[in-house]
Design an enzyme around this catalytic site. Structure first.
Site, PDB file in Angstrom:
ATOM      1  N   ASN A  12       0.863  -1.184   0.000  1.00  0.00           N
ATOM      2  CA  ASN A  12       0.000   0.000   0.000  1.00  0.00           C
ATOM      3  C   ASN A  12       0.905   1.242   0.000  1.00  0.00           C
ATOM      4  OD1 ASN A  12      -1.385   2.276   1.099  1.00  0.00           O
ATOM      5  ND2 ASN A  12      -3.062   0.942   1.708  1.00  0.00           N
ATOM      6  N   ASP A  14      -0.079   4.451  -0.115  1.00  0.00           N
ATOM      7  CA  ASP A  14      -0.786   5.686   0.279  1.00  0.00           C
ATOM      8  C   ASP A  14       0.141   6.702   0.927  1.00  0.00           C
ATOM      9  OD1 ASP A  14      -3.151   4.504  -0.469  1.00  0.00           O
ATOM     10  OD2 ASP A  14      -3.919   4.245   1.566  1.00  0.00           O
ATOM     11  N   HIS A  15       1.016   6.205   1.813  1.00  0.00           N
ATOM     12  CA  HIS A  15       1.766   7.176   2.615  1.00  0.00           C
ATOM     13  C   HIS A  15       2.944   7.802   1.876  1.00  0.00           C
ATOM     14  CE1 HIS A  15      -1.039   6.695   5.651  1.00  0.00           C
ATOM     15  NE2 HIS A  15      -0.666   5.495   6.051  1.00  0.00           N
ATOM     16  N   ARG A  23       3.338  18.626   1.447  1.00  0.00           N
ATOM     17  CA  ARG A  23       3.992  19.802   0.875  1.00  0.00           C
ATOM     18  C   ARG A  23       3.286  20.331  -0.366  1.00  0.00           C
ATOM     19  NH1 ARG A  23       9.468  21.394   1.566  1.00  0.00           N
ATOM     20  NH2 ARG A  23       9.816  21.326   3.793  1.00  0.00           N
ATOM     21  N   HIS A  48      -5.701   3.599  -1.345  1.00  0.00           N
ATOM     22  CA  HIS A  48      -7.023   3.936  -0.803  1.00  0.00           C
ATOM     23  C   HIS A  48      -7.335   5.373  -1.221  1.00  0.00           C
ATOM     24  CE1 HIS A  48      -9.692   4.132   3.103  1.00  0.00           C
ATOM     25  NE2 HIS A  48     -10.332   4.538   2.027  1.00  0.00           N
ATOM     26  N   ARG A  50      -9.558   8.308  -0.620  1.00  0.00           N
ATOM     27  CA  ARG A  50     -10.489   8.764   0.420  1.00  0.00           C
ATOM     28  C   ARG A  50     -11.295   9.964  -0.065  1.00  0.00           C
ATOM     29  NH1 ARG A  50     -10.295   7.557   5.697  1.00  0.00           N
ATOM     30  NH2 ARG A  50      -8.856   5.909   6.307  1.00  0.00           N
ATOM     31  N   ARG A  54      -6.792  12.908   1.143  1.00  0.00           N
ATOM     32  CA  ARG A  54      -5.629  13.298   1.941  1.00  0.00           C
ATOM     33  C   ARG A  54      -4.318  12.724   1.389  1.00  0.00           C
ATOM     34  NH1 ARG A  54      -6.993   9.977   7.420  1.00  0.00           N
ATOM     35  NH2 ARG A  54      -9.003  10.967   7.044  1.00  0.00           N
ATOM     36  N   HIS A  55      -4.418  11.639   0.633  1.00  0.00           N
ATOM     37  CA  HIS A  55      -3.181  11.122   0.021  1.00  0.00           C
ATOM     38  C   HIS A  55      -3.390  10.817  -1.472  1.00  0.00           C
ATOM     39  CE1 HIS A  55      -5.174   7.525   1.542  1.00  0.00           C
ATOM     40  NE2 HIS A  55      -4.703   7.653   2.774  1.00  0.00           N
ATOM     41  N   GLU A  75      -8.838   0.669  -2.748  1.00  0.00           N
ATOM     42  CA  GLU A  75      -9.795   0.657  -1.640  1.00  0.00           C
ATOM     43  C   GLU A  75     -10.642   1.922  -1.728  1.00  0.00           C
ATOM     44  OE1 GLU A  75      -7.305   0.720   1.738  1.00  0.00           O
ATOM     45  OE2 GLU A  75      -6.442  -1.228   1.334  1.00  0.00           O
ATOM     46  N   THR A 105      -7.393   6.728  10.473  1.00  0.00           N
ATOM     47  CA  THR A 105      -7.230   5.616   9.545  1.00  0.00           C
ATOM     48  C   THR A 105      -8.521   4.801   9.583  1.00  0.00           C
ATOM     49  OG1 THR A 105      -5.823   3.724   8.931  1.00  0.00           O
ATOM     50  CG2 THR A 105      -6.155   4.110  11.294  1.00  0.00           C
ATOM     51  N   THR A 106      -8.618   3.800   8.722  1.00  0.00           N
ATOM     52  CA  THR A 106      -9.838   2.988   8.688  1.00  0.00           C
ATOM     53  C   THR A 106     -10.078   2.399  10.074  1.00  0.00           C
ATOM     54  OG1 THR A 106      -9.234   2.454   6.419  1.00  0.00           O
ATOM     55  CG2 THR A 106     -10.980   1.141   7.408  1.00  0.00           C
ATOM     56  N   GLU A 156     -11.253  -9.251   2.719  1.00  0.00           N
ATOM     57  CA  GLU A 156     -10.001  -8.878   3.383  1.00  0.00           C
ATOM     58  C   GLU A 156     -10.336  -8.719   4.861  1.00  0.00           C
ATOM     59  OE1 GLU A 156      -7.601  -5.701   1.762  1.00  0.00           O
ATOM     60  OE2 GLU A 156      -6.677  -5.349   3.708  1.00  0.00           O
ATOM     61  N   HIS A 191      -4.149  -4.331   7.777  1.00  0.00           N
ATOM     62  CA  HIS A 191      -4.286  -3.234   8.728  1.00  0.00           C
ATOM     63  C   HIS A 191      -3.425  -3.482   9.962  1.00  0.00           C
ATOM     64  CE1 HIS A 191      -5.788   0.414  10.422  1.00  0.00           C
ATOM     65  NE2 HIS A 191      -6.346   0.649   9.267  1.00  0.00           N
ATOM     66  N   GLY A 214       0.800  -1.260   4.513  1.00  0.00           N
ATOM     67  CA  GLY A 214       1.190   0.090   4.119  1.00  0.00           C
ATOM     68  C   GLY A 214       2.020   0.817   5.148  1.00  0.00           C
TER      69      GLY A 214
HETATM   70  N1  PXP Z   1      -6.230  -2.893   4.075  1.00  0.00           N
HETATM   71  C1  PXP Z   1      -7.175  -1.938   4.149  1.00  0.00           C
HETATM   72  C2  PXP Z   1      -8.553  -2.274   3.686  1.00  0.00           C
HETATM   73  C3  PXP Z   1      -6.870  -0.644   4.613  1.00  0.00           C
HETATM   74  O1  PXP Z   1      -7.832   0.291   4.680  1.00  0.00           O
HETATM   75  C4  PXP Z   1      -5.540  -0.363   5.002  1.00  0.00           C
HETATM   76  C5  PXP Z   1      -5.185   1.018   5.441  1.00  0.00           C
HETATM   77  O2  PXP Z   1      -5.393   1.898   4.386  1.00  0.00           O
HETATM   78  C6  PXP Z   1      -4.599  -1.387   4.890  1.00  0.00           C
HETATM   79  C7  PXP Z   1      -4.972  -2.651   4.443  1.00  0.00           C
HETATM   80  C8  PXP Z   1      -3.173  -1.172   5.257  1.00  0.00           C
HETATM   81  O3  PXP Z   1      -3.071  -0.912   6.610  1.00  0.00           O
HETATM   82  P1  PXP Z   1      -1.699  -0.378   7.206  1.00  0.00           P
HETATM   83  O4  PXP Z   1      -1.429   0.927   6.544  1.00  0.00           O
HETATM   84  O5  PXP Z   1      -1.957  -0.274   8.673  1.00  0.00           O
HETATM   85  O6  PXP Z   1      -0.656  -1.416   6.862  1.00  0.00           O
END
Ligand code: PXP
Length: 238
Positions: A12, A14-15, A23, A48, A50, A54-55, A75, A105-106, A156, A191, A214
């Site tokens: 993942n 996202d970050h 920035r 993901h 959102r 945000r990302h 996602e 977060t979720t 999942e 997660h 992620g």
């Molecule tokens: N799976 C789902 C459905 C999520 O929403 C997330 C967080 O965006 C993750 C996996 C990954 O979680 P983490 O970032 O804590 O590894």
């Protein structure tokens, strides 16, 4: 057969986008990260999108869908805005998640049991467009059973509680995995998974075939580099 060769790692990214958005800059680029993750052995790239952007942005999904060589798993919440984006961008797979505005977060799995008709209709529209669907759910019997919806390929399982509470959650995850498999659903998990808790889950629930990771993997990459970080997670699944 070692029994674990089927496990796949979804990275993942996202970050990476979180850092870019902090920035309002052009870098770091989640697509560049996705390509490194694939080179290191990831089987899938997960993002993901959102409601608050945000990302990940829609443009990221367009670019990832064009360039990811493995699979792109997006996602998203079951909103009409997301449905339009998903049907425009057509990723390989969509994982439907619960999303509360303002959450860090979720916070929990999608409550499929209380809105099975809505979820089924959403999935049917994605399925008709050739998009595979998964549901991100808490590892509860009622949620697993409700997820056996025509056209849904996978659940999942939310591992957030396992990440917080440790080993005593493993039994619940293993039972939910077995139940989902008995209903013909493929099983992923994600997660809060880290280098410290991933292996025990993979051993306790060997039928989980995919892990989406992620936050910890990208955090480890700050110190190890992304390629090495991905390889460390893969080693735990080997
Ligand atoms: N799976 C789902 C459905 C999520 O929403 C997330 C967080 O965006 C993750 C996996 C990954 O979680 P983490 O970032 O804590 O590894």
């Amino acid at each position: 057969m070692n029994g674990i060769s089927h496990r796949r790692l979804g990275v993942n990214v996202d970050h990476v986008a979180t850092l870019r958005q902090a920035r309002q800059a052009r870098y770091p680029d989640p697509l560049a990260a996705a390509l490194v993750a694939e080179r290191a052995g990831a089987s899938q790239i997960t993002v993901h999108i959102r409601g608050d952007r945000r990302h990940i942005q829609e443009r990221d999904i367009v670019r990832l869908a064009e360039s990811v060589q493995t699979l792109l798993n997006v996602e998203a919440a079951t909103t009409s805005e997301m449905e339009e984006i998903l049907l425009r961008t057509r990723p390989h797979r969509v994982t439907l998640v619960a999303e509360r505005p303002g959450e860090v977060t979720t916070e929990g799995g999608l409550d499929v049991a209380s809105q099975a008709d809505v979820v089924a209709a959403f999935c049917a529209r994605l399925h008709a467009a050739g998009i595979h669907t998964a549901l991100f759910i808490d590892p509860d019997t009622a949620q697993v059973d409700a997820s056996a919806i025509p056209g849904v390929d996978m659940v999942e399982l939310n591992t957030a509680r396992y990440a917080e509470e440790g080993g005593r959650e493993l039994g619940r995850l293993a039972r939910a995995t077995e139940r989902a498999r008995s209903l013909g659903l493929a099983v992923a998990a994600g997660h809060g998974l880290t280098l410290h808790n991933l292996r025990a889950l993979a051993v306790a629930a060997p039928e989980i075939e995919e892990y989406n990771i992620g936050h910890a993997l990208i955090a480890d990459a700050v110190f190890l580099g992304l390629e090495t970080s991905v390889r460390r997670y893969l080693e735990l699944l080997a």
